[in-house]
Design a protein around this motif. Sequence first.
Motif, PDB file in Angstrom:
ATOM      1  N   LEU A  33       0.812  -1.028  -0.029  1.00 39.93           N
ATOM      2  CA  LEU A  33       0.107  -0.072   0.042  1.00 39.93           C
ATOM      3  C   LEU A  33       0.769   1.179   0.029  1.00 39.93           C
ATOM      4  O   LEU A  33       0.702   2.334  -0.565  1.00 39.93           O
ATOM      5  N   ASP A  34       2.120   1.284   0.940  1.00 39.65           N
ATOM      6  CA  ASP A  34       2.845   2.395   0.788  1.00 39.65           C
ATOM      7  C   ASP A  34       3.724   2.383  -0.467  1.00 39.65           C
ATOM      8  O   ASP A  34       4.134   3.604  -0.794  1.00 39.65           O
ATOM      9  N   ALA A  35       4.037   1.442  -0.974  1.00 43.78           N
ATOM     10  CA  ALA A  35       4.680   1.552  -2.231  1.00 43.78           C
ATOM     11  C   ALA A  35       3.972   2.094  -3.287  1.00 43.78           C
ATOM     12  O   ALA A  35       4.689   2.807  -4.137  1.00 43.78           O
ATOM     13  N   GLY A  38       3.422   6.146  -1.536  1.00 47.53           N
ATOM     14  CA  GLY A  38       4.540   6.605  -0.559  1.00 47.53           C
ATOM     15  C   GLY A  38       5.914   5.806  -0.821  1.00 47.53           C
ATOM     16  O   GLY A  38       6.422   5.870  -2.071  1.00 47.53           O
ATOM     17  N   ASP A  39       6.565   5.465  -0.076  1.00 41.87           N
ATOM     18  CA  ASP A  39       8.092   5.062  -0.260  1.00 41.87           C
ATOM     19  C   ASP A  39       8.047   3.525   0.141  1.00 41.87           C
ATOM     20  O   ASP A  39       9.183   3.029   0.359  1.00 41.87           O
ATOM     21  N   GLY A  40       6.981   2.783   0.681  1.00 38.99           N
ATOM     22  CA  GLY A  40       7.315   1.653   0.643  1.00 38.99           C
ATOM     23  C   GLY A  40       7.464   1.079   1.988  1.00 38.99           C
ATOM     24  O   GLY A  40       7.962  -0.168   2.210  1.00 38.99           O
ATOM     25  N   ASP A  41       8.035   1.727   3.170  1.00 33.86           N
ATOM     26  CA  ASP A  41       8.309   1.366   4.276  1.00 33.86           C
ATOM     27  C   ASP A  41       7.384   0.897   5.214  1.00 33.86           C
ATOM     28  O   ASP A  41       7.731   0.804   6.515  1.00 33.86           O
ATOM     29  N   HIS A  42       6.045   1.482   4.856  1.00 34.12           N
ATOM     30  CA  HIS A  42       4.935   1.458   6.366  1.00 34.12           C
ATOM     31  C   HIS A  42       4.859   0.152   7.182  1.00 34.12           C
ATOM     32  O   HIS A  42       5.096   0.043   8.238  1.00 34.12           O
ATOM     33  N   GLY A  43       4.916  -0.848   6.252  1.00 37.01           N
ATOM     34  CA  GLY A  43       4.903  -2.280   6.910  1.00 37.01           C
ATOM     35  C   GLY A  43       6.243  -2.615   7.880  1.00 37.01           C
ATOM     36  O   GLY A  43       6.326  -3.172   8.712  1.00 37.01           O
ATOM     37  N   GLY A 181       1.204  14.213   4.110  1.00 34.75           N
ATOM     38  CA  GLY A 181       2.081  13.296   4.333  1.00 34.75           C
ATOM     39  C   GLY A 181       2.666  13.126   2.859  1.00 34.75           C
ATOM     40  O   GLY A 181       2.173  13.829   1.887  1.00 34.75           O
ATOM     41  N   ARG A 182       3.410  12.030   2.787  1.00 33.24           N
ATOM     42  CA  ARG A 182       4.320  11.759   1.493  1.00 33.24           C
ATOM     43  C   ARG A 182       2.987  11.695   0.281  1.00 33.24           C
ATOM     44  O   ARG A 182       3.555  12.054  -0.866  1.00 33.24           O
ATOM     45  N   ALA A 183       2.169  10.957   0.523  1.00 34.23           N
ATOM     46  CA  ALA A 183       1.042  10.536  -0.508  1.00 34.23           C
ATOM     47  C   ALA A 183       0.516  11.990  -1.184  1.00 34.23           C
ATOM     48  O   ALA A 183       0.170  11.896  -2.409  1.00 34.23           O
TER      49      ALA A 183
HETATM   50 MG    MG Z   1       6.360   5.546   4.097  1.00 38.39          MG
END
Ligand code: MG
Length: 216
Positions: A33-35, A38-43, A181-183
Amino acid sequence: MITERVMDAATITSWMREIDASVRAERDHLVQLDAAIGDGDHGINMTRGFEAVVQALAADGGLPPGKLLGLAGRTLVSTVGGASGPLWGSALRSGGRVLGDQPSFDGPQLVDVLAAALASVKDLGTAAMGDKTMVDALEPAVETLRARIAAGDPLPQALDQAAAAAEAGMRATIPLQARKGRASYLGERSVGHQDPGATSTALIVRALQRAVTSPS
Ligand code: MG
Ligand code: ADP
């Protein structure tokens, strides 16, 4: 009244363990979802943070529930690099301050804890409902819990409704355009994707429902 079920330090420890287990189980989904927006690090952020929280609480030496929440919050701030670390960190610390040193708390006090957590997220992140953030899941959960407790629902049912409200809020982020935020850097391209922070927030509220319903 059956709403007056007493919760204590074990409830908080159980909640944090339940969060750790569920963000770990959903880590890849949260990363996907973050990828997308966003930047793909949320998990990875959430898994690292709550793993550290569980470890910190295991070595706590018998702190009361409010102090455990404070410790959990400080641990998130110091272990999570992304936006979610300071946001959830300050949320748990604010929630913990509501309880002070008291050894136990009831349903209405749990509402106050979560309301303080929400207020702190909104204060720090300046996001409102509809901005496609964790607020979109947390605010309906707090409002639903407050309403159900005020109506006299037993706490497990009230929390089940609160978790369902968080899950509905999470799904409702899909058509929204991110404004925080990033999104938000993606503008209209953020539309059509579920917000990762709202998704982990729904997991966190569901974890609370499980911790209160079947304390481990
Ligand atoms: Mg992130
Ligand atoms: P980062 O965006 O720094 O990589 P994470 O990926 O861990 O941090 O967390 C992203 C999530 O944080 C978003 O999906 C959103 O729900 C939440 N978030 C980001 N900024 C804000 C904000 N200003 N207010 C509330 N929540 C926010």
